[in-house]
Design a protein around this motif. Structure first.
Motif, PDB file in Angstrom:
ATOM      1  N   LEU A  52      12.355  52.823 -17.608  1.00  0.00           N
ATOM      2  CA  LEU A  52      12.363  51.963 -18.791  1.00  0.00           C
ATOM      3  C   LEU A  52      12.799  52.724 -20.035  1.00  0.00           C
ATOM      4  O   LEU A  52      13.565  52.197 -20.854  1.00  0.00           O
ATOM      5  CB  LEU A  52      10.965  51.371 -19.001  1.00  0.00           C
ATOM      6  N   LYS A  53      12.355  53.950 -20.170  1.00  0.00           N
ATOM      7  CA  LYS A  53      12.771  54.745 -21.331  1.00  0.00           C
ATOM      8  C   LYS A  53      14.286  54.903 -21.366  1.00  0.00           C
ATOM      9  O   LYS A  53      14.901  54.867 -22.435  1.00  0.00           O
ATOM     10  CB  LYS A  53      12.090  56.112 -21.296  1.00  0.00           C
ATOM     11  N   ASN A  54      14.883  55.093 -20.195  1.00  0.00           N
ATOM     12  CA  ASN A  54      16.347  55.203 -20.135  1.00  0.00           C
ATOM     13  C   ASN A  54      17.010  53.901 -20.576  1.00  0.00           C
ATOM     14  O   ASN A  54      18.012  53.906 -21.292  1.00  0.00           O
ATOM     15  CB  ASN A  54      16.791  55.570 -18.721  1.00  0.00           C
ATOM     16  N   GLN A  55      16.464  52.770 -20.129  1.00  0.00           N
ATOM     17  CA  GLN A  55      17.006  51.475 -20.548  1.00  0.00           C
ATOM     18  C   GLN A  55      16.895  51.300 -22.061  1.00  0.00           C
ATOM     19  O   GLN A  55      17.850  50.865 -22.719  1.00  0.00           O
ATOM     20  CB  GLN A  55      16.267  50.336 -19.848  1.00  0.00           C
ATOM     21  N   LEU A  76      -0.039  44.418 -15.609  1.00  0.00           N
ATOM     22  CA  LEU A  76       0.200  45.235 -16.797  1.00  0.00           C
ATOM     23  C   LEU A  76       0.212  46.703 -16.391  1.00  0.00           C
ATOM     24  O   LEU A  76      -0.732  47.205 -15.790  1.00  0.00           O
ATOM     25  CB  LEU A  76      -0.889  44.998 -17.843  1.00  0.00           C
ATOM     26  N   ASP A  77       1.293  47.394 -16.713  1.00  0.00           N
ATOM     27  CA  ASP A  77       1.436  48.822 -16.453  1.00  0.00           C
ATOM     28  C   ASP A  77       1.116  49.551 -17.759  1.00  0.00           C
ATOM     29  O   ASP A  77       1.922  49.556 -18.696  1.00  0.00           O
ATOM     30  CB  ASP A  77       2.866  49.128 -15.996  1.00  0.00           C
ATOM     31  N   LEU A  78      -0.046  50.157 -17.822  1.00  0.00           N
ATOM     32  CA  LEU A  78      -0.481  50.779 -19.080  1.00  0.00           C
ATOM     33  C   LEU A  78       0.389  51.971 -19.462  1.00  0.00           C
ATOM     34  O   LEU A  78       0.598  52.230 -20.647  1.00  0.00           O
ATOM     35  CB  LEU A  78      -1.948  51.192 -18.976  1.00  0.00           C
ATOM     36  N   GLU A  79       0.888  52.705 -18.475  1.00  0.00           N
ATOM     37  CA  GLU A  79       1.781  53.826 -18.810  1.00  0.00           C
ATOM     38  C   GLU A  79       3.048  53.317 -19.485  1.00  0.00           C
ATOM     39  O   GLU A  79       3.507  53.884 -20.493  1.00  0.00           O
ATOM     40  CB  GLU A  79       2.136  54.615 -17.547  1.00  0.00           C
ATOM     41  N   ALA A  80       3.619  52.249 -18.952  1.00  0.00           N
ATOM     42  CA  ALA A  80       4.818  51.669 -19.559  1.00  0.00           C
ATOM     43  C   ALA A  80       4.509  51.104 -20.933  1.00  0.00           C
ATOM     44  O   ALA A  80       5.339  51.185 -21.852  1.00  0.00           O
ATOM     45  CB  ALA A  80       5.396  50.587 -18.656  1.00  0.00           C
ATOM     46  N   THR A  84       6.062  52.112 -24.551  1.00  0.00           N
ATOM     47  CA  THR A  84       6.632  51.131 -25.469  1.00  0.00           C
ATOM     48  C   THR A  84       6.144  51.368 -26.886  1.00  0.00           C
ATOM     49  O   THR A  84       6.924  51.327 -27.851  1.00  0.00           O
ATOM     50  CB  THR A  84       6.267  49.703 -25.012  1.00  0.00           C
ATOM     51  N   LEU A  85       4.847  51.598 -27.040  1.00  0.00           N
ATOM     52  CA  LEU A  85       4.301  51.876 -28.371  1.00  0.00           C
ATOM     53  C   LEU A  85       4.966  53.098 -28.983  1.00  0.00           C
ATOM     54  O   LEU A  85       5.311  53.109 -30.178  1.00  0.00           O
ATOM     55  CB  LEU A  85       2.794  52.080 -28.292  1.00  0.00           C
ATOM     56  N   ASP A  86       5.159  54.129 -28.184  1.00  0.00           N
ATOM     57  CA  ASP A  86       5.800  55.344 -28.692  1.00  0.00           C
ATOM     58  C   ASP A  86       7.255  55.089 -29.070  1.00  0.00           C
ATOM     59  O   ASP A  86       7.758  55.660 -30.042  1.00  0.00           O
ATOM     60  CB  ASP A  86       5.730  56.456 -27.635  1.00  0.00           C
ATOM     61  N   PHE A  87       7.935  54.235 -28.296  1.00  0.00           N
ATOM     62  CA  PHE A  87       9.334  53.934 -28.575  1.00  0.00           C
ATOM     63  C   PHE A  87       9.482  53.115 -29.851  1.00  0.00           C
ATOM     64  O   PHE A  87      10.417  53.318 -30.622  1.00  0.00           O
ATOM     65  CB  PHE A  87       9.939  53.190 -27.385  1.00  0.00           C
ATOM     66  N   GLY A  88       8.561  52.184 -30.063  1.00  0.00           N
ATOM     67  CA  GLY A  88       8.554  51.424 -31.301  1.00  0.00           C
ATOM     68  C   GLY A  88       9.627  50.367 -31.450  1.00  0.00           C
ATOM     69  O   GLY A  88      10.405  50.396 -32.416  1.00  0.00           O
ATOM     70  N   PRO A  89       9.701  49.392 -30.536  1.00  0.00           N
ATOM     71  CA  PRO A  89      10.657  48.299 -30.723  1.00  0.00           C
ATOM     72  C   PRO A  89      10.220  47.407 -31.875  1.00  0.00           C
ATOM     73  O   PRO A  89       9.082  47.519 -32.368  1.00  0.00           O
ATOM     74  CB  PRO A  89      10.572  47.533 -29.394  1.00  0.00           C
ATOM     75  N   ALA A 106      -0.380  47.485 -31.252  1.00  0.00           N
ATOM     76  CA  ALA A 106       1.019  47.228 -31.605  1.00  0.00           C
ATOM     77  C   ALA A 106       1.160  47.017 -33.101  1.00  0.00           C
ATOM     78  O   ALA A 106       2.067  47.567 -33.744  1.00  0.00           O
ATOM     79  CB  ALA A 106       1.539  46.019 -30.834  1.00  0.00           C
ATOM     80  N   HIS A 107       0.265  46.239 -33.671  1.00  0.00           N
ATOM     81  CA  HIS A 107       0.315  45.990 -35.115  1.00  0.00           C
ATOM     82  C   HIS A 107       0.128  47.285 -35.904  1.00  0.00           C
ATOM     83  O   HIS A 107       0.744  47.467 -36.963  1.00  0.00           O
ATOM     84  CB  HIS A 107      -0.753  44.975 -35.502  1.00  0.00           C
TER      85      HIS A 107
END
Length: 322
Positions: A52-55, A76-80, A84-89, A106-107
């Motif tokens: 997912l990080k690559n995507q 729900l995959d907690l690692e993913a 996501t939180l670290d990536f910050g969409p 997330a907020h």
């Protein structure tokens, strides 16, 4: 050009959201949707965090526009999610569960939350949890959806939501559907099946051709789908969502004789096929809006067409009233 409060809330130009397609490859599709001024999305289901990080990195290289990353409670995959939180969409979208603690996290990162609901009790809980956008998804939708029609669900959720923007989903395949959704009080739409039939979407050509050839009745609810789909690991809101897809021998077998389908055998087969970009021979997720899909068109052109059709439909409706 159509512009609503949803556009301001999500920093997009047109009120269209690309539905996430779980594990199937949609990076190029999302980039083109973003370029057209709508909100692109990427699914995460059954993909590892490293995949997912690559995507996500590829998509960010292709666009500087906002996009959403989707997660679900199946499972729900907690690692993913942490990745996501670290990536910050710009946004996280979620369905099949309501992880209240994760919404707040997330907020805290400045990430907006889009929550898909299929009935009013689920919408009430989502509003209490502080979601930023409600996606009211009718049972016409492909993939996992609820049991209430879009026409009945959307205005009821709009009445409940107050100032929270509502996005309509399910059964919308052209600009007339967008116009209808806006007339019901929604501030935007989420489209899945219509965007499957684009050159940028990485699914088999056979699946796309079947969508173009299908009528509304060809997209059916999958009975006993739990025998082949990943399990839920979050409590479900209201009636559990169930998938809708085009018929296959497996879908017919699940309906006719579910006990003959061995989960320990078919589950791994389906997951392996999907991970390799296939799976449509088993469960080709498709909504009833397939009956409105008549061609395979580039995503950027499709967004422009949809907006033009919606504007025409709204203008025509006003002229007919007068």
């Amino acid at each position: 050009m159509l512009h609503t409060g949803l556009c301001d809330a999500l920093d997009i130009e047109v009120p269209i959201v690309l539905a996430p397609f779980g594990p199937w490859e949609q990076v190029e599709l999302a980039a083109e949707v973003c370029a057209a001024g709508a909100l692109g999305s990427l699914g995460t289901a059954i993909r590892s965090a490293s995949e997912l990080k690559n995507q996500w990195a590829r998509l960010r290289d292709l666009t500087d526009r906002p996009f959403a990353i989707n997660h679900t409670g199946r499972p729900l995959d907690l690692e993913a999610f942490e990745a996501t939180l670290d990536f910050g969409p710009a946004a996280i979208s979620f369905h099949m569960g309501l992880p209240v603690d994760l919404i707040q996290r997330a907020h805290d990162r400045g990430i907006r939350w889009l929550q898909t609901v299929g009935d009013l009790p689920a919408a009430e809980l989502a509003l209490e949890a502080g979601v930023d956008v409600l996606v009211a998804q009718g049972n016409e939708a492909g993939g996992n959806a609820g049991w209430i029609s879009t026409m009945a669900l959307v205005p009821a959720v709009v009445d409940l939501a107050g100032e929270v923007p509502v996005v309509a989903a399910g059964g919308i395949g052209d600009g007339r559907g967008i116009a209808a959704a806006l007339a019901l009080g929604a501030q935007g739409v989420s489209l899945g099946t219509r965007f499957l039939a684009t050159p940028e979407m990485r699914i088999s050509p056979a699946w796309k051709d079947r969508i173009v050839a299908a009528g509304p009745a060809d997209a059916v609810k999958v009975m006993n789908g739990e025998r082949l789909l990943p399990p839920f690991n979050l409590p479900q809101l209201g009636a559990p969502f169930a998938p809708r897809c085009l018929r296959t021998p497996l879908v017919d077998q699940l309906e006719r004789d579910p006990d003959s389908v061995d989960p320990s055998v078919i589950g791994p087969q389906v997951l392996a096929a999907v991970r390799n970009g296939g799976g449509d021979e088993y469960i080709p997720f498709t909504g009833q809006s397939a009956g409105l899909v008549h061609d395979i068109v580039p995503a950027r052109d499709l967004v422009s067409r949809l907006i033009e059709e919606a504007e025409t439909a709204l203008a025509t409706a006003v002229r007919r009233r007068t």
